[in-house]
Motif scaffolding. Structure first.
Motif, mmCIF file in Angstrom:
data_model
loop_
_atom_site.group_PDB
_atom_site.id
_atom_site.type_symbol
_atom_site.label_atom_id
_atom_site.label_comp_id
_atom_site.label_asym_id
_atom_site.label_seq_id
_atom_site.Cartn_x
_atom_site.Cartn_y
_atom_site.Cartn_z
ATOM 1 N N UNK A 1 7.531 11.451 -10.131
ATOM 2 C CA UNK A 1 7.095 12.140 -8.913
ATOM 3 C C UNK A 1 5.876 11.420 -8.327
ATOM 4 N N UNK A 2 4.947 11.070 -9.193
ATOM 5 C CA UNK A 2 3.727 10.385 -8.740
ATOM 6 C C UNK A 2 4.096 9.067 -8.027
ATOM 7 N N UNK A 3 5.011 8.323 -8.649
ATOM 8 C CA UNK A 3 5.382 7.030 -8.049
ATOM 9 C C UNK A 3 6.102 7.200 -6.713
ATOM 10 N N UNK A 4 6.995 8.199 -6.655
ATOM 11 C CA UNK A 4 7.723 8.439 -5.386
ATOM 12 C C UNK A 4 6.732 8.859 -4.302
ATOM 13 N N UNK A 5 5.781 9.701 -4.673
ATOM 14 C CA UNK A 5 4.767 10.152 -3.708
ATOM 15 C C UNK A 5 3.922 8.960 -3.232
ATOM 16 N N UNK A 6 3.474 8.141 -4.171
ATOM 17 C CA UNK A 6 2.649 6.982 -3.800
ATOM 18 C C UNK A 6 3.422 6.013 -2.892
ATOM 19 N N UNK A 7 4.712 5.849 -3.187
ATOM 20 C CA UNK A 7 5.531 4.945 -2.344
ATOM 21 C C UNK A 7 5.636 5.508 -0.933
ATOM 22 N N UNK A 8 5.814 6.839 -0.820
ATOM 23 C CA UNK A 8 5.934 7.436 0.516
ATOM 24 C C UNK A 8 4.610 7.280 1.272
ATOM 25 N N UNK A 9 3.501 7.411 0.559
ATOM 26 C CA UNK A 9 2.179 7.257 1.190
ATOM 27 C C UNK A 9 1.994 5.806 1.644
ATOM 28 N N UNK A 10 2.402 4.879 0.791
ATOM 29 C CA UNK A 10 2.270 3.456 1.141
ATOM 30 C C UNK A 10 3.095 3.134 2.384
ATOM 31 N N UNK A 11 4.316 3.676 2.456
ATOM 32 C CA UNK A 11 5.172 3.421 3.629
ATOM 33 C C UNK A 11 4.562 4.030 4.886
ATOM 34 N N UNK A 12 4.069 5.270 4.752
ATOM 35 C CA UNK A 12 3.435 5.926 5.914
ATOM 36 C C UNK A 12 2.198 5.136 6.309
ATOM 37 N N UNK A 13 1.463 4.663 5.296
ATOM 38 C CA UNK A 13 0.221 3.930 5.544
ATOM 39 C C UNK A 13 0.463 2.567 6.143
ATOM 40 N N UNK A 14 1.639 1.983 5.865
ATOM 41 C CA UNK A 14 1.905 0.655 6.407
ATOM 42 C C UNK A 14 2.137 0.718 7.912
ATOM 43 N N UNK A 15 2.336 1.937 8.424
ATOM 44 C CA UNK A 15 2.515 2.107 9.868
ATOM 45 C C UNK A 15 1.155 2.234 10.569
ATOM 46 N N UNK A 16 0.129 2.509 9.815
ATOM 47 C CA UNK A 16 -1.195 2.739 10.373
ATOM 48 C C UNK A 16 -2.222 2.257 9.349
ATOM 49 N N UNK A 17 -3.452 2.154 9.762
ATOM 50 C CA UNK A 17 -4.473 1.769 8.784
ATOM 51 C C UNK A 17 -5.110 3.021 8.186
ATOM 52 N N UNK A 18 -4.514 4.195 8.515
ATOM 53 C CA UNK A 18 -5.122 5.459 8.110
ATOM 54 C C UNK A 18 -5.232 5.637 6.596
ATOM 55 N N UNK A 19 -4.204 5.163 5.868
ATOM 56 C CA UNK A 19 -4.213 5.384 4.423
ATOM 57 C C UNK A 19 -4.687 4.116 3.729
#
Ligand SMILES: Cc1cc2nc3c(=O)[nH]c(=O)nc-3n(C[C@H](O)[C@H](O)[C@H](O)COP(=O)(O)OP(=O)(O)OC[C@H]3O[C@@H](n4cnc5c(N)ncnc54)[C@H](O)[C@@H]3O)c2cc1C
Length: 295
Positions: free
Chosen positions: A276-294
């Motif tokens: 779960x942690x890895x899937x969550x981190x991957x989703x955050x990384x993908x969302x973050x790659x669209x912006x510099x927010x994360x």
């Protein structure tokens, strides 16, 4: 042994509907056959007629229509794997497709078959549930649509009426700070529940508030399931390390309760929490790659 008396090979949706009618709605649809053939060989499937849909081009597509991604039910895992659309933010779906069997299975097996077979271990279903996908069904009466979640009626059961088939799957194209993550427990023999996989969809705003989050698991129930109790811990909150930790604890709690008393299950709580942690981190990384927010 049960004899198959007739095989149909329609080349269009129109002829498929005719074939279904001709069999008195008793014909068994076969797409890639990677589940159906195994069941026939095992004697677990009884059908007098087979309707082979593998050459219906109208059911083999990946397209974007008015902001929605549509995938024809006859699309193979290999076609998903090779399509540019499933790079970047939608990589989670491609990763699910790539987990399926061997290259031969992925060349023949279809996303429609994966869904309609309704196995709890279907690898493309958790990412599709996390994407809030809908199924579009076709019959002589026209099209009928519902959420993928509602389509599942239990292990091996889907909400398909007589004369109805799965035409395509659709979900909103991802935009802004959205990401999809997928993770699966490796096929280690020591893990009795090695098929467990998790998909996470997130929608973050610029202040790192989780506007939306959808989490889905495979192999932890009669079908793949949304984990709404865990989603509730995260939704509307600011994404911090503390919140992620809280969500992981809740995830472990929910899964432990669900699997309690299940015989023969070598329950690896930390491994489950880890995917779960890895899937969550991957989703955050993908969302973050669209912006510099994360960061
Ligand atoms: C060796 C092996 C390894 C495998 N490994 C995996 C794995 O790792 N992960 C995984 O998820 N799966 C795995 N599978 C299962 C299988 O490959 C998938 O479930 C695949 O997606 C089935 O697709 P298919 O096109 O072959 O379906 P079929 O076998 O043709 O059909 C499956 C079911 O769906 C119905 N159906 C198919 N298409 C439609 C439609 N359009 N409308 C209505 N009903 C339809 C059929 O009637 C049948 O009930 C494996 C199978 C094998 C043999």
């Amino acid at each position: 042994m049960y004899e198959i008396e007739k095989t149909y090979k329609p080349r269009s949706i129109h002829s498929l509907l005719d074939a279904m009618e001709e069999t008195g709605y008793d014909g068994k649809i076969i797409a890639g056959g990677t589940d159906v053939v195994v069941k026939i060989r095992e004697g677990a499937l009884k059908a007098k007629a087979l309707i082979d849909i593998s050459t219906i081009k109208e059911m083999q597509f990946i397209r974007v229509v008015e902001g929605k991604v549509q995938i024809g039910a006859g699309t193979t895992f290999s076609e998903i794997e090779d399509h540019d659309l499933f790079e970047g933010r939608l990589k989670g779906l491609k990763e699910g497709a790539m987990e399926v069997g061997s290259p031969q299975i992925r060349n023949a097996g279809t996303i429609g078959g994966n869904i309609c077979n309704a196995s709890p271990a279907a690898d493309t279903v958790p990412p599709l549930l996390a994407l809030n996908a809908k199924v579009v069904l076709q019959s002589r009466q026209g099209l009928r649509s519902m959420t993928l979640e509602d389509f599942f009626l239990g292990k091996g059961k889907v909400d398909l009426g007589p004369g109805e088939f799965l035409y395509y799957i659709e979900f909103e194209q991802m935009t802004g700070e959205q990401g999809l993550g997928f993770e699966k427990l490796g096929p280690r023999k020591a893990l009795a529940i090695s098929k467990i996989c998790t998909a996470v969809f997130i929608d973050l705003d610029k202040d790192l508030i989780l506007r939306d989050i959808r989490i889905a698991n495979g192999s932890l129930g009669p079908n793949s399931l949304r984990e709404r109790e865990v989603e509730a811990v995260l939704k509307g909150k600011k994404l911090t390390e503390e919140l992620k930790e809280k969500a992981q604890i809740k995830f472990k709690e929910v899964i432990s309760l669900r699997l309690k008393g299940r015989s023969g299950v070598d329950f690896k709580e930390e491994a489950i929490r880890g995917i779960f942690k890895q899937a969550l981190e991957k989703s955050i990384a993908e969302a973050g790659s669209q912006t510099k927010a994360v960061q």
